[in-house]
Design a protein around this motif. Structure first.
Motif, PDB file in Angstrom:
ATOM      1  N   PHE A 202       2.542  12.367   9.393  1.00  0.00           N
ATOM      2  CA  PHE A 202       1.189  12.411   8.852  1.00  0.00           C
ATOM      3  C   PHE A 202       0.230  12.786   9.976  1.00  0.00           C
ATOM      4  CE2 PHE A 202       3.764   9.216   6.775  1.00  0.00           C
ATOM      5  CZ  PHE A 202       3.681   9.591   5.451  1.00  0.00           C
ATOM      6  N   PRO A 203       0.134  14.054  10.324  1.00  0.00           N
ATOM      7  CA  PRO A 203      -0.750  14.453  11.424  1.00  0.00           C
ATOM      8  C   PRO A 203      -2.205  14.217  11.048  1.00  0.00           C
ATOM      9  CG  PRO A 203       0.056  16.384  10.263  1.00  0.00           C
ATOM     10  CD  PRO A 203       0.794  15.209   9.696  1.00  0.00           C
ATOM     11  N   PRO A 204      -3.062  13.969  12.024  1.00  0.00           N
ATOM     12  CA  PRO A 204      -4.480  13.735  11.728  1.00  0.00           C
ATOM     13  C   PRO A 204      -5.089  14.932  11.008  1.00  0.00           C
ATOM     14  CG  PRO A 204      -3.971  13.144  13.994  1.00  0.00           C
ATOM     15  CD  PRO A 204      -2.766  13.843  13.456  1.00  0.00           C
ATOM     16  N   PRO A 205      -5.905  14.684   9.995  1.00  0.00           N
ATOM     17  CA  PRO A 205      -6.532  15.801   9.269  1.00  0.00           C
ATOM     18  C   PRO A 205      -7.543  16.520  10.141  1.00  0.00           C
ATOM     19  CG  PRO A 205      -7.440  13.716   8.542  1.00  0.00           C
ATOM     20  CD  PRO A 205      -6.300  13.381   9.462  1.00  0.00           C
ATOM     21  N   THR A 206      -7.574  17.829   9.990  1.00  0.00           N
ATOM     22  CA  THR A 206      -8.559  18.624  10.723  1.00  0.00           C
ATOM     23  C   THR A 206      -9.889  18.601   9.982  1.00  0.00           C
ATOM     24  OG1 THR A 206      -7.945  20.643   9.576  1.00  0.00           O
ATOM     25  CG2 THR A 206      -6.732  20.107  11.579  1.00  0.00           C
ATOM     26  N   THR A 207     -10.881  19.205  10.600  1.00  0.00           N
ATOM     27  CA  THR A 207     -12.208  19.223   9.988  1.00  0.00           C
ATOM     28  C   THR A 207     -12.199  19.994   8.680  1.00  0.00           C
ATOM     29  OG1 THR A 207     -13.182  19.151  12.196  1.00  0.00           O
ATOM     30  CG2 THR A 207     -14.622  19.835  10.384  1.00  0.00           C
ATOM     31  N   THR A 208     -11.469  21.102   8.647  1.00  0.00           N
ATOM     32  CA  THR A 208     -11.426  21.906   7.427  1.00  0.00           C
ATOM     33  C   THR A 208     -10.609  21.237   6.335  1.00  0.00           C
ATOM     34  OG1 THR A 208      -9.527  23.100   8.326  1.00  0.00           O
ATOM     35  CG2 THR A 208     -11.706  24.039   8.697  1.00  0.00           C
ATOM     36  N   GLN A 209      -9.689  20.363   6.712  1.00  0.00           N
ATOM     37  CA  GLN A 209      -8.860  19.699   5.717  1.00  0.00           C
ATOM     38  C   GLN A 209      -9.532  18.471   5.122  1.00  0.00           C
ATOM     39  OE1 GLN A 209      -5.379  19.053   8.164  1.00  0.00           O
ATOM     40  NE2 GLN A 209      -4.221  20.552   6.983  1.00  0.00           N
ATOM     41  N   SER A 210     -10.482  17.898   5.823  1.00  0.00           N
ATOM     42  CA  SER A 210     -11.086  16.658   5.360  1.00  0.00           C
ATOM     43  C   SER A 210     -12.005  16.938   4.179  1.00  0.00           C
ATOM     44  CB  SER A 210     -11.886  16.009   6.501  1.00  0.00           C
ATOM     45  OG  SER A 210     -12.466  14.810   6.072  1.00  0.00           O
ATOM     46  N   TRP A 211     -11.677  16.394   3.040  1.00  0.00           N
ATOM     47  CA  TRP A 211     -12.474  16.614   1.841  1.00  0.00           C
ATOM     48  C   TRP A 211     -13.200  15.358   1.386  1.00  0.00           C
ATOM     49  CZ3 TRP A 211     -10.942  13.982  -2.647  1.00  0.00           C
ATOM     50  CH2 TRP A 211      -9.669  13.389  -2.594  1.00  0.00           C
ATOM     51  N   ARG A 212     -13.009  14.278   2.112  1.00  0.00           N
ATOM     52  CA  ARG A 212     -13.751  13.057   1.818  1.00  0.00           C
ATOM     53  C   ARG A 212     -14.652  12.757   2.993  1.00  0.00           C
ATOM     54  NH1 ARG A 212     -10.268   8.341  -0.782  1.00  0.00           N
ATOM     55  NH2 ARG A 212     -12.400   7.653  -1.146  1.00  0.00           N
TER      56      ARG A 212
ATOM     57  N   MET B 240       0.838  -1.193   0.000  1.00  0.00           N
ATOM     58  CA  MET B 240       0.000   0.000   0.000  1.00  0.00           C
ATOM     59  C   MET B 240       0.875   1.246   0.000  1.00  0.00           C
ATOM     60  SD  MET B 240      -3.065  -1.011   2.579  1.00  0.00           S
ATOM     61  CE  MET B 240      -1.978  -1.847   3.715  1.00  0.00           C
ATOM     62  N   LYS B 241       0.646   2.134  -0.944  1.00  0.00           N
ATOM     63  CA  LYS B 241       1.344   3.405  -0.991  1.00  0.00           C
ATOM     64  C   LYS B 241       0.415   4.472  -0.414  1.00  0.00           C
ATOM     65  CE  LYS B 241       4.056   2.191  -5.037  1.00  0.00           C
ATOM     66  NZ  LYS B 241       4.461   2.551  -6.410  1.00  0.00           N
ATOM     67  N   LEU B 242       0.858   5.083   0.636  1.00  0.00           N
ATOM     68  CA  LEU B 242      -0.009   5.996   1.379  1.00  0.00           C
ATOM     69  C   LEU B 242       0.539   7.415   1.237  1.00  0.00           C
ATOM     70  CD1 LEU B 242      -0.108   3.765   4.546  1.00  0.00           C
ATOM     71  CD2 LEU B 242      -1.569   3.625   2.554  1.00  0.00           C
ATOM     72  N   LYS B 243      -0.144   8.273   0.542  1.00  0.00           N
ATOM     73  CA  LYS B 243       0.373   9.605   0.224  1.00  0.00           C
ATOM     74  C   LYS B 243      -0.495  10.690   0.843  1.00  0.00           C
ATOM     75  CE  LYS B 243       2.219   8.058  -4.192  1.00  0.00           C
ATOM     76  NZ  LYS B 243       2.287   8.291  -5.643  1.00  0.00           N
ATOM     77  N   LEU B 244       0.180  11.741   1.309  1.00  0.00           N
ATOM     78  CA  LEU B 244      -0.528  12.861   1.941  1.00  0.00           C
ATOM     79  C   LEU B 244       0.098  14.162   1.486  1.00  0.00           C
ATOM     80  CD1 LEU B 244      -2.432  14.088   4.071  1.00  0.00           C
ATOM     81  CD2 LEU B 244      -0.600  13.790   5.721  1.00  0.00           C
ATOM     82  N   ARG B 245      -0.681  15.102   0.990  1.00  0.00           N
ATOM     83  CA  ARG B 245      -0.159  16.390   0.523  1.00  0.00           C
ATOM     84  C   ARG B 245      -0.871  17.518   1.263  1.00  0.00           C
ATOM     85  NH1 ARG B 245       2.827  15.732  -4.135  1.00  0.00           N
ATOM     86  NH2 ARG B 245       2.520  13.755  -5.192  1.00  0.00           N
ATOM     87  N   THR B 246      -0.096  18.468   1.747  1.00  0.00           N
ATOM     88  CA  THR B 246      -0.682  19.650   2.391  1.00  0.00           C
ATOM     89  C   THR B 246      -0.092  20.883   1.734  1.00  0.00           C
ATOM     90  OG1 THR B 246       1.038  19.533   4.048  1.00  0.00           O
ATOM     91  CG2 THR B 246      -1.075  18.560   4.617  1.00  0.00           C
ATOM     92  N   GLU B 247      -0.395  21.106   0.503  1.00  0.00           N
ATOM     93  CA  GLU B 247       0.198  22.212  -0.236  1.00  0.00           C
ATOM     94  C   GLU B 247      -0.288  23.541   0.324  1.00  0.00           C
ATOM     95  OE1 GLU B 247      -0.469  21.697  -4.332  1.00  0.00           O
ATOM     96  OE2 GLU B 247       0.617  19.793  -4.442  1.00  0.00           O
ATOM     97  N   ASN B 248       0.723  24.379   0.667  1.00  0.00           N
ATOM     98  CA  ASN B 248       0.461  25.724   1.204  1.00  0.00           C
ATOM     99  C   ASN B 248      -0.419  25.711   2.453  1.00  0.00           C
ATOM    100  OD1 ASN B 248       1.917  26.877  -0.896  1.00  0.00           O
ATOM    101  ND2 ASN B 248       0.132  26.863  -2.221  1.00  0.00           N
ATOM    102  N   LEU B 249      -0.444  24.606   3.150  1.00  0.00           N
ATOM    103  CA  LEU B 249      -1.199  24.468   4.389  1.00  0.00           C
ATOM    104  C   LEU B 249      -2.691  24.744   4.185  1.00  0.00           C
ATOM    105  CD1 LEU B 249       1.195  26.150   6.946  1.00  0.00           C
ATOM    106  CD2 LEU B 249       0.998  23.746   6.372  1.00  0.00           C
ATOM    107  N   VAL B 250      -3.163  24.622   2.951  1.00  0.00           N
ATOM    108  CA  VAL B 250      -4.579  24.883   2.679  1.00  0.00           C
ATOM    109  C   VAL B 250      -5.234  23.635   2.117  1.00  0.00           C
ATOM    110  CG1 VAL B 250      -6.189  26.240   1.309  1.00  0.00           C
ATOM    111  CG2 VAL B 250      -4.173  27.339   2.282  1.00  0.00           C
ATOM    112  N   ARG B 251      -4.664  23.119   1.081  1.00  0.00           N
ATOM    113  CA  ARG B 251      -5.264  21.963   0.441  1.00  0.00           C
ATOM    114  C   ARG B 251      -5.004  20.712   1.255  1.00  0.00           C
ATOM    115  NH1 ARG B 251      -3.174  19.621  -5.275  1.00  0.00           N
ATOM    116  NH2 ARG B 251      -4.238  17.643  -5.199  1.00  0.00           N
TER     117      ARG B 251
ATOM    118  N   ILE C 278       1.837  10.520   2.206  1.00  0.00           N
ATOM    119  CA  ILE C 278       2.930  11.405   1.897  1.00  0.00           C
ATOM    120  C   ILE C 278       2.684  12.673   2.674  1.00  0.00           C
ATOM    121  CG2 ILE C 278       3.835  12.901   0.203  1.00  0.00           C
ATOM    122  CD1 ILE C 278       3.716  10.879  -1.695  1.00  0.00           C
ATOM    123  N   LYS C 279       3.621  13.046   3.500  1.00  0.00           N
ATOM    124  CA  LYS C 279       3.482  14.326   4.216  1.00  0.00           C
ATOM    125  C   LYS C 279       4.131  15.381   3.348  1.00  0.00           C
ATOM    126  CE  LYS C 279       2.837  17.236   7.557  1.00  0.00           C
ATOM    127  NZ  LYS C 279       2.824  18.474   6.907  1.00  0.00           N
TER     128      LYS C 279
END
Length: 696
Positions: free
Chosen positions: A618-628, A10-21, A28-29
């Motif tokens: 990979f910090p837990p996503p916040t409410t505003t960051q969760s898009w799914r 499993m490849k697990l990726k996480l992106r937080t571009e500009n701390l917004v998206r 991936i952090k």
């Protein structure tokens, strides 16, 4: 039928571009929004590590039912047998020729261009003047607004005025480059110039003119120069401008001391005159005390009375020959004429000189030849001061005594009758040059008054030297200023890189040390002050900026990795070593054919004790960051699900009478079939996969 699942990746990726998206769920952090400040406030570099790709692997799992598959779907990545981690880097790190980042290297290249243009005018004011500036120069080199210049001057002169240790934090090889200490006033001016506008010659000229005006204000108002230490020494290993500012800071301090003494004397004038009459009335008492002492001695006999009177006559006769300004006995040496102990006097320090003043003196010596009398005339003031102090400390001294103390090489002794042998006077004579008729030293000795150092005129005239320094700063040629600025800016920028915190990365330390040596070699022609606009050194300077840019990129990456893996230094060292070897062919090869499209894809296996550090990336996503809204894939890591699963199924068929069994008339036979599936983003993926390959 039973099914064996031999491998799950499993490849697990996480992106937080500009701390917004919100990160694309991939384990991936992405730290692209975090800025890395290098050593000080000069600029913040974009984090070169966009994120991390984490691959978790389960292997050799036997699945016999859908229930077991569901359990595997909800298992934690921490239960996987293996973790592999790969950093995802910015394109500018792997494709450095196409993407030009803003940093020290880019600004230094602009400063090189300013140096090349500085030969087009004789004075810095010509670049600022609208009438004198060419239309092309005015359009490409804008002058910053006055508010920006005022803010820079405020930071230079009015914030952090206290002078700390200017060499603190410098690299051990920093002095190989003839610049100014990175925390000194001129070095701060150079670094501010790098970021003023687009670092063009007109902006630099305007800032320098205002800078010199502030320096003159400090001089005229006797205010200390900020960011300058006062230790009454000149650092000849630094550039001439820094040496001049050092001397000016000392002259200002001398003026402040003189002003303080003047005010103290003025305020105490009345009190001193008030005590004069009392002092005069008290003098007869002291004379009476002397007479009483002599009379008490006289009670023992007439000889004692006569001896006491003789002593008084000796004191009165030698009142003008009292020893003054003595620093102590000069070893075992004794005066030739009186057999008294020789005393070493307190002397004035030799006047400080900057490098250009030493060069002027050397040129004068070369012009007049190697004449000892001419050299003595150059040192006349110092020599006269030392002779006067020696006479004051040794009233019975003769010229030969001064030579024995001041210039022992000019006293020729035959080895007999020395001070230690007890024979007196010691047999010896002056050297040939000191015994010549009309010797300059003897003439000066005859004219020297007996004055201790504290009563002499100071050898350094702070008012005269201060005005000479300001004249130098105000009339400095543009190319001379830019040459010293370039050396100082390179050294200060390299000091900023070396002060960055990147842990124990030996390759990085070695590369920075090599950078200093490269700079010292390539910047050496700037110190000769023999450049012209047609000089070939400009290509070398551009190449040096290119090399500096490579080291700067590596430093930024090292700082980023060190911060992320400060609790897992092995991973930091491993990633940086892999990237260093990957990037090494690109360094110093401007025209080399290199595949810049090649992506850095090195992975490192994560140890068990390092998994918590990696999971924290990979910090837990916040409410505003969760898009799914629905997380349905399972195998969550801190609330993030994988975006890709690679599943390899191996199906073993050993049931002959089943509906799904292989029809083979020869009897039972075991068949093995392998299925590879890539699943991403839908619900019940494992259930669908199981229904495809299983028979329950």
């Amino acid at each position: 039928m039973m099914m064996m699942m031999t491998c799950i990746c499993m490849k697990l990726k996480l992106r937080t571009e500009n701390l917004v998206r919100m990160p694309r769920v991939t384990y991936i952090k992405d730290h692209i929004g975090m800025m890395i400040v290098l050593g000080s406030e000069w600029y913040s570099a974009e984090d070169p590590v966009k994120g991390f790709e984490l691959i978790t692997i389960w292997s050799d799992r036997t699945i016999e039912s859908s229930l077991e598959m569901a359990e595997l779907e909800n298992s934690s990545p921490h239960e996987a047998e293996m973790w592999l981690l790969r950093p995802i880097l910015l394109d500018s790190l792997t494709d450095g020729q196409k993407v030009k980042a803003v940093g020290f290297a880019s600004q230094l290249s602009l400063l090189v261009a300013a140096l090349e243009m500085s030969f087009e005018a004789q004075f810095l004011e010509d670049f600022v003047s609208v009438e004198a500036s060419a239309e092309k120069m005015r359009s490409s080199a804008a002058i910053p607004p006055p508010t920006v210049v005022d803010r820079v001057l405020k930071e230079l002169f009015h914030e952090g005025v206290e002078a700390s240790d200017l060499s603190k934090g410098e690299n051990k090889n920093s002095q190989a480059v003839k610049g100014a200490p990175s925390k000194s006033l001129f070095a701060q001016f150079c670094q501010h110039s790098l970021w003023l506008g687009n670092c063009n010659i007109r902006a630099i000229a305007m800032l320098w003119i205002e800078f010199v005006r502030e320096v003159r204000w400090c001089w005229e108002e006797s205010q200390p120069l900020p960011k300058m230490s006062i230790d009454y020494t000149i650092d000849l290993s630094s550039c001439v401008i820094h040496q001049k500012l050092q001397m000016l800071a000392m002259c200002i301090e001398k003026k402040r001391e003189a002003n303080a003494e003047f005010f103290d004397a003025t305020e105490g004038k009345d009190s001193v005159s008030g005590h004069t009459e009392e002092d005069m009335l008290s003098k007869p008492d002291s004379d009476e005390n002397v007479d009483e002492k002599t009379q008490r001695k006289g009670k023992d006999g007439s000889d004692d009375i006569q001896e006491a009177h003789n002593d008084l006559h000796v004191i009165e006769g030698a009142s003008d020959r009292i020893r003054r300004g003595s620093a102590g006995v000069a070893g075992s040496m004794m005066l030739l004429s009186s057999c008294q102990r020789m005393h070493a006097p307190y002397t004035q320090d030799a006047p400080l000189m900057t490098e250009d003043m030493h060069e002027e003196r050397l040129h004068a010596v070369a012009a007049f030849g190697d004449s000892s009398s001419f050299l003595a005339q150059l040192e006349r003031e110092i020599l006269l001061s030392d002779m006067s102090a020696f006479k004051a400390a040794n009233p019975e001294a003769v010229f030969e005594d001064f030579i024995r103390w001041h210039s022992p090489g000019d006293w020729v002794s035959d080895g007999s009758g020395t001070e230690s042998s007890g024979n007196w006077p010691p047999n010896g004579r002056l050297s040939k040059r000191m015994s010549e008729h009309g010797n300059f030293w003897r003439k000066l000795w005859n004219d020297a008054p007996a004055l201790p150092a504290y009563e002499q005129k100071p050898l350094l005239d702070p008012n005269r030297e201060g005005e000479k320094i300001l004249h130098y700063l105000e009339t400095l040629r543009p190319h001379q200023l830019l040459e010293q600025m370039l050396c100082t800016a390179f050294a200060a920028s390299a000091d900023t890189l070396s002060q960055a915190s990147f842990g124990d990365l030996n390759q990085m330390k070695t590369k920075i040390d090599q950078l200093y040596l490269t700079m010292a070699s390539m910047l050496r022609p700037l110190q000769a002050n023999q450049l012209s606009q047609e000089s070939e050194i400009f290509e070398d300077l551009k190449r040096l900026c290119h090399i500096f840019g490579h080291v700067e990129r590596l430093t930024v990456l090292a700082v980023s990795l060190h911060r992320k893996f400060i609790l897992a230094p092995r991973l930091c060292n491993a990633f940086f070593c892999d990237y260093f070897n990957f990037y090494l062919p690109r360094m110093g090869n401007i025209g080399a054919e290199i595949d810049f499209n090649k992506e850095f894809d090195q992975k490192q296996q994560v140890r068990i004790d390092e998994r918590n550090v990696v999971a924290d990336l990979f910090p837990p996503p916040t409410t505003t960051q969760s898009w799914r809204k629905v997380l349905s894939m399972g195998n969550l890591l801190n609330g993030h699900e994988p975006v890709l699963r690679e599943i390899i199924f191996t199906m073993c068929d050993d049931i002959s009478d089943d509906h799904y069994a292989t029809q083979n008339p020869l009897g039972p036979k075991q068949d093995t079939e392998t299925y590879r599936m890539y699943i991403e983003g839908t619900s019940n993926e494992l259930g669908v996969a199981l229904s495809v390959v299983s028979c329950d």
